[in-house]
Design a protein around this motif. Structure first.
Motif, mmCIF file in Angstrom:
data_model
loop_
_atom_site.group_PDB
_atom_site.id
_atom_site.type_symbol
_atom_site.label_atom_id
_atom_site.label_comp_id
_atom_site.label_asym_id
_atom_site.label_seq_id
_atom_site.Cartn_x
_atom_site.Cartn_y
_atom_site.Cartn_z
ATOM 1 N N THR A 184 -9.668 -4.264 12.788
ATOM 2 C CA THR A 184 -8.307 -3.353 12.483
ATOM 3 C C THR A 184 -7.445 -3.618 14.172
ATOM 4 O O THR A 184 -8.098 -3.880 15.186
ATOM 5 C CB THR A 184 -8.618 -1.869 12.521
ATOM 6 N N CYS A 224 -1.881 -8.411 7.850
ATOM 7 C CA CYS A 224 -1.050 -7.554 7.237
ATOM 8 C C CYS A 224 0.110 -7.276 8.221
ATOM 9 O O CYS A 224 1.054 -6.463 7.924
ATOM 10 C CB CYS A 224 -1.593 -6.317 6.859
ATOM 11 N N LYS A 270 0.352 1.368 13.133
ATOM 12 C CA LYS A 270 0.001 0.492 12.524
ATOM 13 C C LYS A 270 -1.713 0.279 12.957
ATOM 14 O O LYS A 270 -2.559 -0.762 12.829
ATOM 15 C CB LYS A 270 0.530 -1.008 12.744
ATOM 16 N N GLU A 325 -4.262 -1.067 10.730
ATOM 17 C CA GLU A 325 -4.151 -2.301 9.647
ATOM 18 C C GLU A 325 -4.912 -3.223 10.303
ATOM 19 O O GLU A 325 -5.250 -3.328 11.519
ATOM 20 C CB GLU A 325 -2.782 -2.394 9.830
ATOM 21 N N TYR A 326 -4.988 -4.602 9.551
ATOM 22 C CA TYR A 326 -5.510 -5.706 9.823
ATOM 23 C C TYR A 326 -4.570 -6.910 10.386
ATOM 24 O O TYR A 326 -3.623 -6.704 9.883
ATOM 25 C CB TYR A 326 -6.518 -6.397 8.922
ATOM 26 N N ASP A 353 0.934 -1.144 -0.075
ATOM 27 C CA ASP A 353 0.101 0.054 0.096
ATOM 28 C C ASP A 353 0.789 1.390 -0.049
ATOM 29 O O ASP A 353 0.720 2.131 0.818
ATOM 30 C CB ASP A 353 -0.877 0.020 1.169
#
Ligand SMILES: Nc1ncnc2c1ncn2[C@@H]1O[C@H](COP(=O)(O)OP(=O)(O)OP(=O)(O)O)[C@@H](O)[C@H]1O
Ligand SMILES: Nc1ncnc2c1ncn2[C@@H]1O[C@H](COP(=O)(O)OP(=O)(O)OP(=O)(O)O)[C@@H](O)[C@H]1O
Ligand SMILES: [Mg+2]
Ligand SMILES: [Mg+2]
Lengths: 220, 294, 294, 220
Positions: free
Chosen positions: D94, D136, D129, D132-133, A12
């Motif tokens: 997330t 990832c 972060k 983010e999930y 990304d």
């Protein structure tokens, strides 16, 4: 055997690896280290074609991994054994079947599979848990199954991502011993870890990722 | 080839491990097929009802008062030679009167009052049902009116055209409805299997990483789908058979007067249904697995 | 209470994250409900067809040849006073003959041959349809036969009893089939949702370990089920409405002669269907989540 | 605070812990160690009622954990923060929402949740972060999120199962620092690990599982 030239990779638009150049020779046993989030797992994923680089070229055993065609990937991956950081064991298969699966993918016949699996289970000291399912194993036991699955196919290249994170010093030593053994039999081994005790005093090359590329190389 | 025992074993093991979910899937599929089959039976029966109706359709050729016995014989021979007609029936003046008497029921007393039978003799002709098209019947009637000894040719013009419209509408309706139901059933199968495979995403992911070929990954799932579909088909065939026996029995019992003739499902259908189930869910599985990308 | 925004948010987020699977579920449910509703419409229509039929049922009271005009007037007054009858129609001797003439069509030539009209005058009476029970009609006819000036009372005895049997069978059939379809639809809903929740097993497991109460775990799923069911209901209501408009239009166009009266689905139905969908999948979700054990 | 008396636990008739007796005092920070498969995770599971002992009694904060009623378990668990060995992060939420979830279960309002989550993310060095999930994230990043989730509710007891298995020495130090910090604020901390560097030189009690019970106790 493994050669990165000016490889860049971002997720990304967030760059992770940048202009990374390195190589691991045939028959070598080397380490990659670096802080959490440095990109060690990403580097290994690039090798087994689970991720593609944005730029640069990756050649593995004279094959251009960075431009590998879809239909060639399965055969390519069968040359590489991987100890995944998150294990990736199938929960609905026993320890035995999880390891046998790797050999089935190699089209090996059932009889040969049986003896191979029994052997490797002995090597990682997991024979007594052959019929258990992964959710019933301790963290360290699962990790040893993953190591067994990666080794059982006698791959040309073995990639190990934090293979001893859940292991006590004794098991750690025995797994490292296995890696050295398989290495002397010709397999190129690349181990990603932050566990200094794995590489210190090993006398092997240690590649250190810092600031998105291989900053320096030390002798462990 | 070496992997076939493994595929079979994997498929069977997976079926067993997730037996409840699989049972749900099998039952969903068999319900879907049941609906499809019920619809087919109904359509078949509608068709047979229509056939029954059109069997009743006849043309009536009235004979001239002045016609001789010979003329009548000639006409009969002509009609017999014509392959358009299924049945030919001669009705004499007396038979015509008896017919009217019967039709009048209680009012038949008026017949006792007449001096002379004014009814002509006639032929009742039954056309082949495939020829029951308004235009054809019309031209046929016109031709026959030209024949020697024929006074008049009658046929249910209005009835024929509405019969035609009904049958056309029914056919169209059946096609539309059938298609809709077929899509619905395939969709149910597909969605059940899709949801089913969605759960295996991780497994597929791992297999890919271990270097398995597409075939190696897909085969056990296809086998699983095949098995589920076949079982679903067998269950629905069995259900249909029992339901069918039951209904036939009941209708015979309750309404003997109706003499309702339910079209018999041919024996082959009971073999075809499981195959259809297998086929549908094989297609469903195939689509559900989707394209495997490395 | 504080958690309600969270529940809603979680439900909506989950719906969005798994939008394709959810769409599949919604469509499965709406197809199920569609089948249920189509069946209801057909049943409603069968009933109205039966009602139409029974409207045609009448009793005929034949007047004695010797009866005076006064007797006839008396009878008419009596019938008018009787609330069992919906319609009363007097048919004179001449009207009766005209009727026969019409009925005979081409054979009417025989009427020209009669010397005197032998037909009696009569009353045609239409009974309320709820009174169309064989026993009742029989006793009524016997009573009327005793009245002054009445020669004979006729009614379709056989027809009446088979009408009764048909309507009984239809009602029974409708109940059995309706129940079967209802179970099937609930089952499809349940199984779709069950498979759906099966995938969330891990999530539920983690929530339990973090100390979440049963309510906290279940609520978002129930909301999700509620939403999916409501949407499924709305879709099937919309589909039914369009299909219904289309069919009504088509039948009017193709078969104006039939003057088929399709029972109108009451407006409330379109409100009830989404609620039914919501209700069914709420129940389905509740069962599908199952007992949570710590 | 935590007290095991003669606790035995077996899986499928295979004994794992046998007659285990031990205790951790209120406000203590202690370690449990032992080889892979010794039963460290099992011991922690017994504390947070994910497993029940076959025999013996377990009391935690004056509550009898070994006989806890079903309906009391949720409230009981909310007093305990757990760093799971296998993370148990929700992949469809997330990082932020994963941590916030723990507070939502505590019925905290959204505003308070926000500030708490932001704080704890800073402490484990994962602010960047937050959106983010988990799939990832790198292994070490996921582990830090799990630590954050276990701490954010300020639990009475913190159980950490191999909390640094995926962490580089630097992050390892900072996480250990956090544990000591939370401990000084009153939380009882129990850490299961085979990483000697975590406890050596810590000056804390180290309970060693061997042969299915706490064989000996050393000072780290
Ligand atoms: N699929 C992904 N999408 C977005 N970002 C990702 C993805 N995979 C990894 N990253 C990010 O890339 C960076 C490097 O990840 P990687 O897993 O390679 O680290 P690592 O060196 O293996 O760390 P660790 O030692 O913690 O496992 C991390 O910051 C991670 O968040
Ligand atoms: N659910 C289960 N069913 C059967 N056996 C189990 C189950 N859970 C754990 N075991 C077994 O119990 C033993 C102890 O497991 P545990 O996870 O407590 O070990 P551990 O000390 O945490 O090891 P590690 O350091 O490798 O995580 C192991 O041999 C494991 O295989
Ligand atoms: Mg990593
Ligand atoms: Mg453990």
């Amino acid at each position: 055997m493994i050669r990165f030239s000016n490889v860049s990779k971002s997720y990304d638009k967030e760059p992770i690896l940048k202009n990374l150049t390195m190589s691991v020779e045939r028959g070598e046993l080397a380490f990659i280290t670096g802080p959490s989030g440095a990109g060690k797992s990403t580097l290994l994923k690039l090798i087994y074609c689970s991720e593609r680089p944005d730029e640069g070229q990756i050649t593995v055993a004279d094959q251009v991994a960075s431009k590998m065609k879809q239909r060639l990937i399965p055969r390519y991956r069968r040359q590489i054994g991987v100890v995944f950081q998150d294990f990736k064991l199938l929960n609905n298969k026993t320890v035995y079947d999880n390891i046998a699966l790797a050999l089935r993918i190699h089209q090996m016949n059932s009889k040969a599979i049986r003896s191979q699996v029994i052997n490797v289970l002995k090597e990682v000291n997991m024979t007594h848990k052959a019929k258990e399912y992964p959710p019933c194993l301790s963290g360290g036991e699962q990790q040893r199954v993953v190591v067994a699955r990666a080794m059982v196919t006698k791959p040309m290249i073995l990639l190990a991502d934090e293979p001893t994170g859940n292991l006590d010093p004794e098991n750690e030593k025995s797994i490292m011993h296995l890696f050295r053994q398989i290495n002397t039999m010709g397999t190129t081994v690349l181990i990603a870890t932050h566990n200094e005790s794995l590489y210190s005093g090993s006398g092997r090359r240690v590649l250190i990722i810092k600031d998105k590329y291989i900053d320096k190389e030390i002798m462990g | 080839m070496k992997s076939i025992p493994y595929y079979l074993q994997t498929a069977l093991k997976n079926l067993w491990i997730e037996k409840w979910i699989n049972l749900l899937t099998v039952l969903s599929i068999s319900i879907g097929m049941l609906i499809l089959c019920t619809f087919s039976v109904i359509t078949l029966n509608l068709d047979s009802v229509l056939k029954q109706w059109s069997k009743g359709f006849g043309m009536v050729v009235y004979i001239n008062e002045q016609a001789s016995k010979e003329d009548e014989e000639n006409l009969k021979a002509l009609f017999m030679a014509d392959k358009d007609f299924l049945e030919i029936k001669y009705i004499s003046k007396e038979e015509a009167l008896t017919g009217v008497r019967k039709a009048l029921g209680d009012d038949a007393i008026i017949i006792d009052e007449i001096k002379e039978n004014p009814l002509p003799s006639s032929f009742e002709l039954k056309l082949q049902s495939k020829l029951l098209v308004p235009e054809y019947v019309k031209s046929k009637a016109a031709k026959m009116k030209q024949m020697a000894g024929v006074a008049e040719v009658q046929y249910g013009e209005q009835w024929l055209s509405s019969l035609n419209k009904i049958s056309e509408t029914m056919q169209k309706g059946a096609i539309v409805l059938g298609l809709a139901i077929f899509i619905a059933v395939t969709f149910i199968t597909y969605s059940t299997i899709k949801i089913f495979f969605h759960r295996r995403k991780e497994e597929v992911e791992t297999l890919k990483l271990l270097g398995a070929t597409k075939m190696f990954i897909k085969f056990p799932y296809l086998l699983e789908g095949l098995f589920i579909g076949t079982l679903g088909g067998i269950i629905s065939a069995a259900t249909i058979y029992s339901a069918y026996s039951f209904v036939t029995l009941r209708i015979g019992e309750f309404l003997p007067s109706l003499n309702f003739s339910i079209a018999v499902l041919p024996v082959q259908a009971y073999i075809i249904i499981p195959f259809a189930g297998a086929f549908m869910s094989l297609i469903g599985s195939y689509i559900a697995i989707g394209r495997i990308k490395y």
